[in-house]
Design a protein around this motif. Structure first.
Motif, short mmCIF file in Angstrom:
data_model
loop_
_atom_site.label_atom_id
_atom_site.label_comp_id
_atom_site.label_asym_id
_atom_site.label_seq_id
_atom_site.Cartn_x
_atom_site.Cartn_y
_atom_site.Cartn_z
N PRO A 121 0.79 -1.23 0.00
CA PRO A 121 0.00 0.00 0.00
C PRO A 121 0.83 1.28 0.00
CG PRO A 121 -0.76 -1.52 1.70
CD PRO A 121 0.53 -2.05 1.18
N ARG A 122 2.10 1.18 0.26
CA ARG A 122 2.93 2.39 0.29
C ARG A 122 3.26 2.91 -1.10
NH1 ARG A 122 6.48 -0.85 4.54
NH2 ARG A 122 5.18 -0.52 6.39
N HIS A 123 2.87 2.17 -2.13
CA HIS A 123 3.24 2.52 -3.50
C HIS A 123 2.12 3.18 -4.29
CE1 HIS A 123 7.06 0.02 -3.58
NE2 HIS A 123 6.50 -0.30 -2.42
N TYR A 124 0.94 3.37 -3.71
CA TYR A 124 -0.18 3.90 -4.47
C TYR A 124 -1.17 4.61 -3.55
CZ TYR A 124 -2.82 -0.10 -2.66
OH TYR A 124 -3.42 -1.00 -1.82
N VAL A 130 8.50 8.68 -5.23
CA VAL A 130 8.16 9.81 -6.08
C VAL A 130 7.80 9.30 -7.47
CG1 VAL A 130 9.04 11.89 -7.23
CG2 VAL A 130 9.53 11.50 -4.81
N GLY A 131 8.58 8.37 -7.99
CA GLY A 131 8.28 7.79 -9.29
C GLY A 131 6.95 7.08 -9.32
N ASP A 132 6.63 6.35 -8.25
CA ASP A 132 5.35 5.66 -8.18
C ASP A 132 4.18 6.62 -8.34
OD1 ASP A 132 6.52 3.19 -7.83
OD2 ASP A 132 6.07 3.04 -5.70
N LEU A 133 4.27 7.77 -7.72
CA LEU A 133 3.15 8.71 -7.74
C LEU A 133 2.99 9.42 -9.08
CD1 LEU A 133 0.79 9.86 -6.22
CD2 LEU A 133 2.34 11.51 -5.12
N GLN A 134 3.96 9.30 -9.96
CA GLN A 134 3.82 9.91 -11.29
C GLN A 134 3.11 8.97 -12.27
OE1 GLN A 134 4.74 13.04 -10.87
NE2 GLN A 134 5.61 12.35 -8.92
N VAL A 135 2.85 7.74 -11.87
CA VAL A 135 2.20 6.76 -12.73
C VAL A 135 0.68 6.89 -12.56
CG1 VAL A 135 1.87 4.29 -13.18
CG2 VAL A 135 4.14 5.17 -12.60
N PRO A 136 -0.05 7.24 -13.61
CA PRO A 136 -1.49 7.46 -13.47
C PRO A 136 -2.23 6.32 -12.79
CG PRO A 136 -0.76 8.26 -15.60
CD PRO A 136 0.42 7.56 -14.98
N LEU A 137 -1.92 5.08 -13.15
CA LEU A 137 -2.66 3.95 -12.62
C LEU A 137 -2.32 3.64 -11.17
CD1 LEU A 137 -2.64 1.71 -15.80
CD2 LEU A 137 -4.55 2.99 -14.87
N HIS A 169 -1.88 -2.03 -16.67
CA HIS A 169 -0.84 -1.49 -15.77
C HIS A 169 0.55 -1.87 -16.27
CE1 HIS A 169 -0.03 -0.02 -11.53
NE2 HIS A 169 1.16 -0.37 -11.97
N ALA A 170 0.76 -3.16 -16.47
CA ALA A 170 2.07 -3.62 -16.93
C ALA A 170 2.34 -3.19 -18.37
CB ALA A 170 2.18 -5.14 -16.80
N ARG A 171 1.30 -3.19 -19.21
CA ARG A 171 1.52 -2.80 -20.60
C ARG A 171 2.03 -1.36 -20.69
NH1 ARG A 171 -3.25 -5.63 -21.26
NH2 ARG A 171 -4.60 -3.81 -21.58
N VAL A 222 -5.54 9.23 -16.03
CA VAL A 222 -5.99 7.84 -16.02
C VAL A 222 -6.82 7.52 -17.26
CG1 VAL A 222 -7.46 6.15 -14.85
CG2 VAL A 222 -5.87 7.56 -13.52
N GLU A 223 -7.82 8.33 -17.56
CA GLU A 223 -8.70 8.04 -18.69
C GLU A 223 -7.94 8.12 -20.01
OE1 GLU A 223 -11.54 6.92 -21.21
OE2 GLU A 223 -11.45 6.62 -19.02
N GLU A 224 -6.96 8.99 -20.10
CA GLU A 224 -6.16 9.07 -21.33
C GLU A 224 -5.44 7.75 -21.59
OE1 GLU A 224 -1.89 10.85 -22.21
OE2 GLU A 224 -3.34 12.47 -21.93
N VAL A 225 -4.84 7.19 -20.54
CA VAL A 225 -4.14 5.92 -20.68
C VAL A 225 -5.11 4.82 -21.09
CG1 VAL A 225 -2.86 4.13 -19.43
CG2 VAL A 225 -2.32 6.55 -19.05
N LEU A 226 -6.25 4.74 -20.42
CA LEU A 226 -7.22 3.70 -20.73
C LEU A 226 -7.78 3.86 -22.14
CD1 LEU A 226 -9.16 3.55 -17.34
CD2 LEU A 226 -7.41 1.96 -18.17
N ALA A 227 -8.04 5.10 -22.55
CA ALA A 227 -8.57 5.35 -23.89
C ALA A 227 -7.57 4.94 -24.96
CB ALA A 227 -8.94 6.82 -24.04
#
Length: 276
Positions: free
Chosen positions: A69-72, A140-147, A164-166, A209-214
Motif C-alpha cells: 500500500p505504500r506505493h499507491y 516519487v516515481g510511483d506517484l507519477q504513474v497514473p494507474l 498497468h504492466a503494458r 488515467v482516462e487518457e491511458v485507458l482510452a
C-alpha cells in the motif's frame, strides 16, 4: 502528524510495481545529474549504488506484507484526489483503519522519506543519504504513474486487465529497445510548500488515467479490426504512438521531482558539504 504514524500500517494490500527496475534506475540516475557542487559531492562516484537501491522498495514487498500500500493511493476512496486529506490521521479517521490501509499511502510515504533525507544530511551520514535518496526516488516515481492513483489500477473494471504492466513496464521496455532514453532534468525550486507537492502530483496523475485507458482501448480496437490476436505489432505501434511521449514525460517528471525534493532536503539541512 504524530511521529511514527505511518509505521502503524497493519493490513496487507495487493502490491503494484511502478516502472519496474529499468524505470526506477533511469529516474534515479536522472535525478543525480547537474546537482549543485556541494550537493553533488554526496553522490560522486556512487550514482550506480543509488540506482541499484532505487528498486529496494519493490524487493521489500516479498517479505513485508505492509509494503504494497505504500506505493499507491486509491483516490476514489476519498471522493477524488482533491478530497484526500494531507494529514494521514484525518485520512485514517475518515476511512477507518482497514479502509485507510487498503486505499494506500504513497503521498505520506514521500513526505516521510523526504524528512528522513533531511535527517541523513544533518547527521553527515553519507551511506544513509545514498539510501534515503534512492528510496525517496522510488516513491516519487510511483506517484507519477497514473494507474497508481486509482482503485481500478489494472483496468479490470473496464475490461482492460493488464494495462498497468503494458503501460509502465512493457511500453517502456519497447521504447528503450528502440532508443535508450535518459530523463532531462532541470532542477527547479520546489516552492514554499515542498511537503505538499505529493497532493498536487496526485491530482495531476489521476487526471491522466482516462487518457491511458482510452489509448489502450483504441489500440486494442485497431488490432481487432486488423484481425490481430492478442497484443501484436498493430496494437503496439498505435499504443506507442498514443502514449510513448506521455510515458517518457512522466519518467522525466519523476526524476525532476525527485531532484527537487533532494535539493530541498539538502537546503533544509543547512546545505552541508559531504566532507569527503
Amino acid at each position: 502528524m504524530r511521529p511514527g504514524f505511518l509505521a502503524l500500517l497493519l493490513l496487507a494490500a495487493p502490491p503494484l510495481s511502478a516502472w519496474g527496475a529499468l524505470g526506477h534506475r533511469l529516474l534515479a540516475v536522472g535525478a543525480l545529474r547537474d546537482l549543485p557542487p556541494g550537493l553533488a559531492g554526496w553522490y560522486r562516484g556512487r550514482e550506480g549504488e543509488v540506482a541499484d537501491h532505487a528498486v529496494d522498495p519493490d524487493r521489500w514487498r516479498a517479505s513485508d506484507p505492509l509494503e504494497g500500500p505504500r506505493h499507491y493511493l486509491d483516490s476514489e476512496a476519498y471522493g477524488g484526489p482533491a478530497a484526500v486529506p494531507r494529514d494521514p490521521e484525518a485520512a485514517w479517521a475518515r476511512l477507518g483503519p482497514a479502509g485507510f490501509l487498503r486505499a494506500g499511502q504513497v503521498p505520506w510515504v514521500i513526505q516521510a522519506r523526504a524528512l528522513d533525507l533531511v535527517r541523513a544530511f544533518q547527521a553527515g551520514d553519507r551511506e544513509r543519504v545514498l539510501l534515503a535518496t534512492a528510496w525517496l526516488s522510488h516513491y516519487v516515481g510511483d506517484l507519477q504513474v497514473p494507474l497508481h492513483t486509482t482503485a481500478d489500477s489494472d483496468g479490470e473494471g473496464t475490461g482492460q486487465a493488464g494495462i498497468h504492466a503494458r503501460w509502465e513496464s512493457d511500453l517502456l521496455a519497447r521504447l528503450e529497445a528502440q532508443d535508450p532514453f535518459r530523463p532531462e532534468v532541470r532542477p527547479a525550486e520546489p516552492g514554499p510548500d515542498p511537503l505538499g507537492l505529493p497532493w498536487r502530483w496526485l491530482e495531476e496523475a489521476y487526471g491522466l488515467v482516462e487518457e491511458v485507458l482510452a489509448a489502450d482501448r483504441t489500440a486494442q480496437a485497431a488490432a481487432a479490426a486488423a484481425g490481430e490476436p492478442g497484443y501484436g505489432p498493430v496494437y503496439w505501434a498505435l499504443f506507442e504512438a498514443l502514449q510513448g511521449a506521455r510515458l517518457r514525460d512522466r519518467l522525466t517528471l519523476s526524476a525532476q521531482r525527485t531532484v527537487d525534493l533532494v535539493r530541498w532536503a539538502w537546503n533544509a539541512a543547512g546545505s552541508p558539504g559531504a566532507g569527503l
